[in-house]
Enzyme design. Structure first.
Site, PDB file in Angstrom:
ATOM      1  N   ALA A  41      31.614  30.923  71.587  1.00  0.00           N
ATOM      2  CA  ALA A  41      31.492  32.309  72.033  1.00  0.00           C
ATOM      3  C   ALA A  41      30.423  32.476  73.105  1.00  0.00           C
ATOM      4  O   ALA A  41      29.291  32.043  72.928  1.00  0.00           O
ATOM      5  CB  ALA A  41      31.152  33.221  70.852  1.00  0.00           C
ATOM      6  N   GLY A  46      23.505  29.141  71.111  1.00  0.00           N
ATOM      7  CA  GLY A  46      23.903  27.757  71.352  1.00  0.00           C
ATOM      8  C   GLY A  46      24.798  27.610  72.561  1.00  0.00           C
ATOM      9  O   GLY A  46      24.629  26.703  73.382  1.00  0.00           O
ATOM     10  N   CYS A  47      25.764  28.505  72.693  1.00  0.00           N
ATOM     11  CA  CYS A  47      26.700  28.429  73.814  1.00  0.00           C
ATOM     12  C   CYS A  47      26.002  28.721  75.141  1.00  0.00           C
ATOM     13  O   CYS A  47      26.326  28.129  76.166  1.00  0.00           O
ATOM     14  CB  CYS A  47      27.870  29.382  73.586  1.00  0.00           C
ATOM     15  SG  CYS A  47      28.829  28.941  72.110  1.00  0.00           S
ATOM     16  N   THR A  48      25.027  29.617  75.095  1.00  0.00           N
ATOM     17  CA  THR A  48      24.245  29.900  76.300  1.00  0.00           C
ATOM     18  C   THR A  48      23.449  28.663  76.693  1.00  0.00           C
ATOM     19  O   THR A  48      23.455  28.262  77.866  1.00  0.00           O
ATOM     20  CB  THR A  48      23.310  31.109  76.067  1.00  0.00           C
ATOM     21  OG1 THR A  48      24.120  32.262  75.798  1.00  0.00           O
ATOM     22  CG2 THR A  48      22.426  31.358  77.273  1.00  0.00           C
ATOM     23  N   SER A  51      25.810  26.000  78.169  1.00  0.00           N
ATOM     24  CA  SER A  51      26.318  26.381  79.487  1.00  0.00           C
ATOM     25  C   SER A  51      25.237  26.317  80.561  1.00  0.00           C
ATOM     26  O   SER A  51      25.479  25.849  81.673  1.00  0.00           O
ATOM     27  CB  SER A  51      26.933  27.783  79.419  1.00  0.00           C
ATOM     28  OG  SER A  51      28.038  27.780  78.529  1.00  0.00           O
TER      29      SER A  51
END
Length: 155
Positions: A41, A46-48, A51
Site C-alpha cells: 500500500a 514500509g512501502c514508503t 519506494s
C-alpha cells in the site's frame, strides 16, 4: 495461492494503468532489464521506505540499463499522491483486481503480526530484456532490500 516464479520462467505479461491512468505494459519495456516490485500500500511506512530507497538508487539502476516499476493494489489517484509526496519519478502501476499480483505469486496467504492473512506479499523480480525472470525475491523486507538487490546486480 499462486505459483512462485523461478529464474528462467517467462515473466507474465501485463498492462496496467500508471498513476496518471496511462497504460503501461511489460511488452513496452522489452529490451531493457526491469526491476518489478510489488508492495502492499502506498503511503504506509514500509512501502514508503522501500519506494524512496528505489528512488535513491534510480540513477545508478538506469545507468545500468534497468527500469524500475512498482505495482500495488492502490488506485491511480492514490499512486499520484504518493508519487508527488515522495518525489518518485519511476512508474507506479495500479492493480486493484490483483490479477498481475497473483500472476507473479505476489498475492496470497502471509503472516502479519502472528496471524495468517491474505494480501500482497512484498516481492521483487528482475526481468531480462528478453522477458525472462532472472531473479525472484519473495517476502522481502522493506528496509535494506534495495541495497541487497544492487549487490546481486553488481551495481
Amino acid at each position: 495461492m499462486s505459483e512462485r516464479l523461478q529464474p528462467g520462467d517467462d515473466a507474465p505479461a501485463f498492462e496496467l494503468p500508471d498513476a496518471d491512468g496511462k497504460p503501461v505494459s511489460l511488452e513496452s519495456l522489452r529490451g531493457r532489464r526491469v526491476v518489478l516490485y510489488f508492495y502492499p500500500a502506498a503511503m504506509t511506512p514500509g512501502c514508503t521506505k522501500e519506494s524512496v530507497d528505489f528512488q535513491g538508487s534510480l540513477a545508478e539502476l538506469e545507468a545500468a540499463g534497468t527500469t524500475v516499476v512498482g505495482i500495488s493494489p492502490d488506485k491511480p489517484e492514490k499512486l499520484a499522491k504518493f508519487r508527488e509526496k515522495e518525489g518518485l519519478t519511476f512508474p507506479l502501476l495500479s492493480d486493484p483486481g490483483t490479477k498481475v499480483l497473483q500472476a507473479y505469486g505476489a498475492y496470497g496467504e502471509k503472516k502479519l503480526y502472528g496471524k495468517t492473512v491474505v494480501g500482497v506479499i512484498r516481492s521483487t523480480f528482475v526481468i531480462s530484456p528478453e522477458g525472462k525472470i532472472d531473479n525472484a525475491y519473495y517476502n522481502v523486507k522493506a528496509t535494506g532490500h534495495v541495497e541487497r538487490l544492487r549487490r546481486d546486480l553488481s551495481l
